[in-house]
Design a protein around this motif. Structure first.
Motif, mmCIF file in Angstrom:
data_model
loop_
_atom_site.group_PDB
_atom_site.id
_atom_site.type_symbol
_atom_site.label_atom_id
_atom_site.label_comp_id
_atom_site.label_asym_id
_atom_site.label_seq_id
_atom_site.Cartn_x
_atom_site.Cartn_y
_atom_site.Cartn_z
ATOM 1 N N ALA A 46 4.943 12.025 18.522
ATOM 2 C CA ALA A 46 4.173 10.866 18.981
ATOM 3 C C ALA A 46 2.804 10.834 18.302
ATOM 4 O O ALA A 46 2.315 9.767 17.908
ATOM 5 C CB ALA A 46 4.014 10.914 20.495
ATOM 6 N N GLN A 47 2.177 11.997 18.137
ATOM 7 C CA GLN A 47 0.878 12.040 17.476
ATOM 8 C C GLN A 47 0.993 11.644 16.009
ATOM 9 O O GLN A 47 0.121 10.956 15.470
ATOM 10 C CB GLN A 47 0.276 13.442 17.607
ATOM 11 N N LEU A 48 2.062 12.060 15.357
ATOM 12 C CA LEU A 48 2.246 11.694 13.956
ATOM 13 C C LEU A 48 2.488 10.191 13.807
ATOM 14 O O LEU A 48 2.013 9.567 12.842
ATOM 15 C CB LEU A 48 3.415 12.476 13.351
ATOM 16 N N LEU A 49 3.194 9.608 14.747
ATOM 17 C CA LEU A 49 3.393 8.163 14.715
ATOM 18 C C LEU A 49 2.071 7.433 14.880
ATOM 19 O O LEU A 49 1.813 6.414 14.227
ATOM 20 C CB LEU A 49 4.378 7.745 15.814
ATOM 21 N N VAL A 50 1.208 7.949 15.757
ATOM 22 C CA VAL A 50 -0.118 7.360 15.931
ATOM 23 C C VAL A 50 -0.922 7.502 14.637
ATOM 24 O O VAL A 50 -1.609 6.572 14.210
ATOM 25 C CB VAL A 50 -0.871 8.025 17.106
ATOM 26 N N ASP A 51 -0.819 8.654 13.995
ATOM 27 C CA ASP A 51 -1.515 8.873 12.730
ATOM 28 C C ASP A 51 -1.117 7.811 11.702
ATOM 29 O O ASP A 51 -1.968 7.236 11.005
ATOM 30 C CB ASP A 51 -1.193 10.262 12.174
ATOM 31 N N LEU A 52 0.178 7.550 11.599
ATOM 32 C CA LEU A 52 0.661 6.552 10.647
ATOM 33 C C LEU A 52 0.115 5.169 10.957
ATOM 34 O O LEU A 52 -0.305 4.422 10.073
ATOM 35 C CB LEU A 52 2.192 6.513 10.654
ATOM 36 N N GLN A 53 0.139 4.826 12.240
ATOM 37 C CA GLN A 53 -0.255 3.485 12.635
ATOM 38 C C GLN A 53 -1.756 3.253 12.496
ATOM 39 O O GLN A 53 -2.191 2.137 12.202
ATOM 40 C CB GLN A 53 0.181 3.219 14.084
ATOM 41 N N THR A 54 -2.557 4.261 12.700
ATOM 42 C CA THR A 54 -4.014 4.080 12.715
ATOM 43 C C THR A 54 -4.670 4.478 11.401
ATOM 44 O O THR A 54 -5.897 4.423 11.278
ATOM 45 C CB THR A 54 -4.644 4.896 13.858
ATOM 46 N N ALA A 55 -3.898 4.881 10.404
ATOM 47 C CA ALA A 55 -4.474 5.279 9.119
ATOM 48 C C ALA A 55 -5.222 4.106 8.489
ATOM 49 O O ALA A 55 -4.752 2.970 8.494
ATOM 50 C CB ALA A 55 -3.375 5.769 8.184
ATOM 51 N N ARG A 56 -6.398 4.377 7.963
ATOM 52 C CA ARG A 56 -7.194 3.369 7.266
ATOM 53 C C ARG A 56 -7.292 3.768 5.803
ATOM 54 O O ARG A 56 -7.979 4.724 5.454
ATOM 55 C CB ARG A 56 -8.595 3.265 7.885
ATOM 56 N N LEU A 57 -6.581 3.072 4.966
ATOM 57 C CA LEU A 57 -6.496 3.431 3.555
ATOM 58 C C LEU A 57 -7.388 2.493 2.754
ATOM 59 O O LEU A 57 -7.079 1.322 2.557
ATOM 60 C CB LEU A 57 -5.050 3.331 3.072
ATOM 61 N N ASP A 58 -8.536 3.011 2.288
ATOM 62 C CA ASP A 58 -9.475 2.202 1.515
ATOM 63 C C ASP A 58 -9.018 2.053 0.075
ATOM 64 O O ASP A 58 -9.205 1.016 -0.553
ATOM 65 C CB ASP A 58 -10.868 2.835 1.573
ATOM 66 N N GLY A 59 -8.439 3.105 -0.466
ATOM 67 C CA GLY A 59 -7.977 3.051 -1.838
ATOM 68 C C GLY A 59 -7.064 4.217 -2.147
ATOM 69 O O GLY A 59 -7.080 5.238 -1.453
ATOM 70 N N LEU A 60 -6.283 4.056 -3.212
ATOM 71 C CA LEU A 60 -5.335 5.101 -3.582
ATOM 72 C C LEU A 60 -4.850 4.839 -4.996
ATOM 73 O O LEU A 60 -4.678 3.690 -5.419
ATOM 74 C CB LEU A 60 -4.167 5.135 -2.605
ATOM 75 N N SER A 61 -4.642 5.920 -5.733
ATOM 76 C CA SER A 61 -3.964 5.825 -7.022
ATOM 77 C C SER A 61 -3.189 7.117 -7.225
ATOM 78 O O SER A 61 -3.494 8.141 -6.613
ATOM 79 C CB SER A 61 -4.960 5.618 -8.167
ATOM 80 N N GLY A 62 -2.189 7.075 -8.073
ATOM 81 C CA GLY A 62 -1.425 8.291 -8.294
ATOM 82 C C GLY A 62 -0.160 8.062 -9.088
ATOM 83 O O GLY A 62 0.120 6.957 -9.566
ATOM 84 N N THR A 63 0.602 9.134 -9.211
ATOM 85 C CA THR A 63 1.885 9.114 -9.914
ATOM 86 C C THR A 63 2.995 9.358 -8.913
ATOM 87 O O THR A 63 2.905 10.256 -8.077
ATOM 88 C CB THR A 63 1.925 10.199 -11.007
ATOM 89 N N VAL A 64 4.031 8.555 -8.989
ATOM 90 C CA VAL A 64 5.172 8.638 -8.076
ATOM 91 C C VAL A 64 6.434 8.902 -8.878
ATOM 92 O O VAL A 64 6.653 8.289 -9.932
ATOM 93 C CB VAL A 64 5.320 7.330 -7.273
#
Length: 366
Positions: A46-64
Motif C-alpha cells: 500500500a505504501q509503494l502504491l502511494v509512492d507511485l501515485q504521489t511522485a512528483r517528477l520534474d524532469g528525467l532523461s536516460g537510456t532504456v
C-alpha cells in the motif's frame, strides 16, 4: 489492471503512448538488476502504491533497454534487431533514449544500427523523425478550450490518504498485490511491487514494477507468464538522471532536405481505424476478452476480396494457423502473454487468455 491507466508514474515507463507499444518477440530476456539486494527500509505494498501515485517528477532523461520474447511468429514488414523503425518495437531487443520535462515535453529516440527515429512532443507540436529516410511527420494537437493534457500534476490526489484509497481501488479483487525483492537498477536502489492475477486461467503470471527508492518512479517493468520465472517482456533504465533536461531537447528543426508531411491530429479525437465497430468487453479482470467486429476483415480473407485492398491483411493472416470449431473458423495468433483470434466472419477477439477461452467467447458472442 486499471492501475496502469491511472498512474502517471507507471505511464512514464511507456512514453509517447503508441510509439512504444509493449508487444514484442525476439531474444530471450535477461535481467537488469544486480545480484545483491540493497538493504532498504521496509515498505508495504500500500505504501509503494502511494509512492507511485504521489511522485512528483520534474524532469528525467536516460537510456532504456526493451527486451521481449512473447513466442510470436515472425510478421511481414517488421524490422528486426538494429532497426530504427517504430514498427520494429514489436520484435527483439531495442535501445531508446528518453527525455521528460512534464506531460507536454517528452522525447523518445529509438536507436538503430543505421539511424534513429525520434518522437517529440513539445506543447501542441508532435514530430516523428526518421533520420535514415530523412523524413518527418508533424502534427499539431488541438487541446480545445484551453483544456490541459491528461496526466497533469494537478490531477493527482492532494493527500497520501486520498492517494492510497484511489490506488487500492484501482486494483480490483482479481489482483493480489505484494512486495517483491529489492534491487539495484541503473545504479539506484529500488523496491519491487508485484501484481498477480488470482485467476489461474490468465496467461499473465505476475507483473513486477521496480520503484526508485528516492524518486518513486518506476525503473523497471516486467511481465512474467504463468508457469515460468522468466519475463516475457521487460523494459528498464540502464542509465537515468532526474535533472530537468535542457529545453533544446524538445525543439525540432528539420534538417536540410528533410521531407516534411503535415498530419492533422487532435488530443481528444485521434484518427480511428477505418470501419472498426465499437468493441465489446466480455468478462472482468485478467481474463477479460475484447471482441470487435471488423467488416473489412471478412471481405479481405474472402474469395471475392479486392487484392489491392486486402493484400496486407492476407499476408499477415496467411502466416497464422487455421483453426475451426463450433464457433466457426478463422486464424489464431498465440503468444506467451496474449492470444488473438480473427474469425472468417469478421470478428477479432483478443485477451491475455488461452485459445480455449477465446473459442468459448466466440461461440457465445456471435
Amino acid at each position: 489492471m486499471s492501475v496502469f491507466h491511472t498512474r502517471p508514474a507507471l505511464r512514464w515507463l511507456v512514453p509517447t503512448g503508441a510509439a512504444l507499444a509493449i508487444i514484442g518477440g525476439g531474444a530471450a530476456v535477461g535481467t537488469f538488476a544486480s545480484a545483491a539486494e540493497p538493504s532498504l527500509p521496509e515498505r508495504s505494498a500500500a505504501q509503494l502504491l502511494v509512492d507511485l501515485q504521489t511522485a512528483r517528477l520534474d524532469g528525467l532523461s536516460g537510456t532504456v533497454i526493451k527486451r521481449a520474447d512473447l513466442g510470436l511468429p515472425s510478421l511481414p514488414g517488421i524490422g528486426g534487431r538494429g532497426s530504427a523503425e517504430l514498427p520494429s518495437l514489436i520484435s527483439g531487443t531495442h535501445t531508446l533514449r528518453v527525455w521528460h520535462a512534464g506531460p507536454d515535453k517528452t522525447r523518445v529516440a529509438l536507436l538503430g544500427t543505421l539511424g534513429e527515429t525520434d518522437v517529440i512532443r513539445n506543447g501542441p507540436d508532435v514530430w516523428i523523425w526518421d533520420s535514415q529516410k530523412n523524413e518527418a511527420r508533424h502534427s499539431t494537437l488541438d487541446l480545445g478550450d484551453g483544456a490541459a493534457p491528461k496526466g497533469r500534476a494537478d490531477h493527482l490526489p492532494s493527500t497520501p490518504q486520498e492517494a492510497a484509497e484511489q490506488a487500492l481501488a484501482a486494483i480490483d479483487p482479481s489482483t493480489e498485490v505484494s512486495v517483491g525483492r529489492s534491487a539495484t537498477i541503473a545504479g539506484r536502489d529500488a523496491y519491487e511491487l508485484v501484481l498477480e492475477p488470482r485467476d489461474a486461467t490468465s496467461l499473465v503470471g505476475q507483473i513486477k514494477i521496480a520503484i526508485d527508492a528516492g524518486e518513486h518512479v518506476p525503473l523497471r517493468f516486467q511481465i512474467v507468464p504463468q508457469g515460468t520465472r522468466t519475463p516475457a517482456f521487460e523494459i528498464a533504465f540502464t542509465q537515468v538522471d532526474f535533472d530537468r533536461p535542457d529545453p533544446a531537447q524538445f525543439t525540432f528543426n528539420p534538417p536540410p532536405g528533410t521531407k516534411v508531411t503535415e498530419e492533422p491530429l487532435t488530443a481528444d479525437k485521434p484518427a480511428a481505424p477505418p470501419q472498426l465497430d465499437k468493441p465489446t468487453i466480455v468478462g472482468t479482470g485478467w481474463t477479460t476478452v475484447l471482441v470487435a467486429r471488423v467488416p473489412e476483415l471478412g471481405t479481405a480473407i474472402g474469395a471475392d476480396a479486392d487484392e489491392a485492398q486486402a493484400g496486407m491483411v492476407r499476408s499477415l493472416l496467411d502466416r497464422l494457423p487455421k483453426v475451426t470449431g463450433e464457433w466457426g473458423s478463422g486464424r489464431l495468433l498465440s503468444g506467451k502473454l496474449f492470444t488473438a483470434l480473427a474469425t472468417d466472419d469478421g470478428r477479432v477477439l483478443i485477451g491475455a487468455v488461452t485459445p480455449e477461452r477465446l473459442y468459448d467467447v466466440a461461440q457465445n458472442n456471435r
